[in-house]
Design an enzyme around this catalytic site. Structure first.
Site, PDB file in Angstrom:
ATOM      1  N   GLU A 191       7.019   1.334   1.267  1.00 34.71           N
ATOM      2  CA  GLU A 191       6.028   2.047   0.211  1.00 34.71           C
ATOM      3  C   GLU A 191       5.937   1.040  -0.755  1.00 34.71           C
ATOM      4  OE1 GLU A 191       5.931   6.287  -0.876  1.00 34.71           O
ATOM      5  OE2 GLU A 191       7.149   5.532  -2.269  1.00 34.71           O
ATOM      6  N   ASP A 218       5.534   7.804 -13.368  1.00 35.52           N
ATOM      7  CA  ASP A 218       7.056   7.090 -13.304  1.00 35.52           C
ATOM      8  C   ASP A 218       7.704   7.150 -14.381  1.00 35.52           C
ATOM      9  OD1 ASP A 218       6.370   6.054 -10.366  1.00 35.52           O
ATOM     10  OD2 ASP A 218       4.501   4.899 -11.326  1.00 35.52           O
TER      11      ASP A 218
END
Length: 267
Positions: free
Chosen positions: A49, A60
Site C-alpha cells: 500500500e 492519518d
C-alpha cells in the site's frame, strides 16, 4: 484475474493470511522507496500500500502525517509516486500495489489522466480516504474501465446499510478500520473487531483486511485469525522519524519478518 485477486486466491489456497504493508512514497527521500519495497516483499509482504504524500492528511495520525511532511519536503509529488511503481514493476510483476491517498491530488491531475497513467505504471487498486462510496460512481467507473480495484474503508461505526453498500461496490479487498480515530492509534479491541469482521464477511466474498493499531506479533495474530489480511503502516513508518534511512530500512525489514512469522503460525 487481477493481481490482487490472484494473490488472495493463492494465499487462501495455502490457508495463509496476507500481510499488507503501508509505505509513504518518498519518505524520507525518493531514492529510498523502491529498494525498500523490494526488501519488504523479500521479507514476506504480500501486498504493498503506497501512500501518496499530501499536505492535509486528515485521517492519518502523527506518524504518517509526519511521513507525508518528510516526503513533500524531499520534493515527492503524486506523479513521482506513480513513477516509483513503474520502477518497482521493472523487477516485480507479481506483488500487488495499491495507492492510498486523498482525493485532491487526483482531482488536480484529472480522474481519467490519473487512472490511465497509474494503470500504465502497474498500479492495481486505489483507496481514496475522503471519497465515500456514495460519491465515487464516476471515479469507480473509470477504475473499472482500466481493470483496477477500488478499495473502501469500513469502521466500527459503519451501519449495516453502509457495510452492504461497500460490499456491493468494493473489489480487491475491503479495509476494515479496527479503531475509532486515526492511523497509528494505540489500543485494539480484538473481540469487537472480530465480531465486525465476521459480519462484513457474511455480506461479501471480497477479502477483508484489518488495519489501524496493528504493531506487533500479538496484534497481527489476533486480527489475522479473523481477517484475510492484516494491514500495517505506522509500525513500519515510525522508524524513519528517528533513524538514519539505512537503519530505518533494516528495522522495517525486521518488523516485516516478525509479523510474517506471527501470521504463518496461524496456518
Amino acid at each position: 484475474m487481477s493481481r490482487l485477486a490472484t494473490r488472495f486466491e493463492k494465499l487462501q489456497s495455502q490457508q495463509r493470511k496476507a500481510l499488507v504493508s503501508y509505505v509513504m512514497a518518498g519518505d524520507p527521500q525518493p531514492q529510498v522507496t523502491v529498494p525498500l519495497l523490494h526488501k519488504m516483499v523479500a521479507a514476506g509482504v504480500d501486498v504493498i500500500e503506497l501512500g501518496l504524500p499530501f499536505s492535509d492528511p486528515m485521517a492519518d495520525g502523527p506518524v504518517i502525517a509526519l511521513a507525508a511532511e518528510r516526503a513533500l519536503a524531499a520534493g515527492t509529488n503524486t506523479l513521482d509516486a506513480l513513477n516509483m511503481v513503474k520502477e518497482f514493476r521493472e523487477q516485480d510483476q507479481e506483488t500487488p500495489v495499491v495507492l492510498m491517498g486523498y482525493l485532491n491530488p487526483v482531482e488536480v491531475i484529472g480522474y481519467e489522466k490519473f487512472v490511465s497513467y497509474a494503470k500504465q505504471c502497474g498500479v492495481d487498486g486505489l483507496l481514496l480516504v475522503d471519497l465515500p462510496p456514495e460519491e465515487s460512481k464516476e471515479f469507480g467507473a473509470i477504475l473499472k474501465q482500466h481493470d483496477m480495484d477500488q478499495i473502501f474503508l469500513l469502521a466500527p461505526t459503519s451501519t449495516d446499510q453502509r457495510i452492504q453498500h461497500v460490499a456491493n461496490q468494493a473489489s480487491g479487498f475491503i479495509y476494515y478500520v479496527s479503531l475509532k480515530g486515526v492511523t497509528g492509534a494505540a489500543t485494539l479491541d480484538t473481540s469487537e473487531a472480530a465480531a465486525r469482521i465476521e459480519k462484513i464477511k457474511g455480506m461479501t466474498n471480497v477479502p477483508v483486511g484489518v488495519g489501524f493499531g496493528i504493531s506487533d506479533a500479538a496484534s497481527a495474530k489476533a486480527m489475522g485469525s479473523v481477517a484475510d489480511a492484516v494491514i500495517v503502516g505506522s509500525a513500519f513508518v515510525k522508524s524513519f522519524a528517528t533513524l538514519a534511512a539505512d537503519e530505518a530500512v533494516e528495522q522495517t525489514v525486521n518488523k516485516v519478518k516478525e509479523l510474517r512469522a506471527a501470521l504463518d503460525e496461524l496456518v
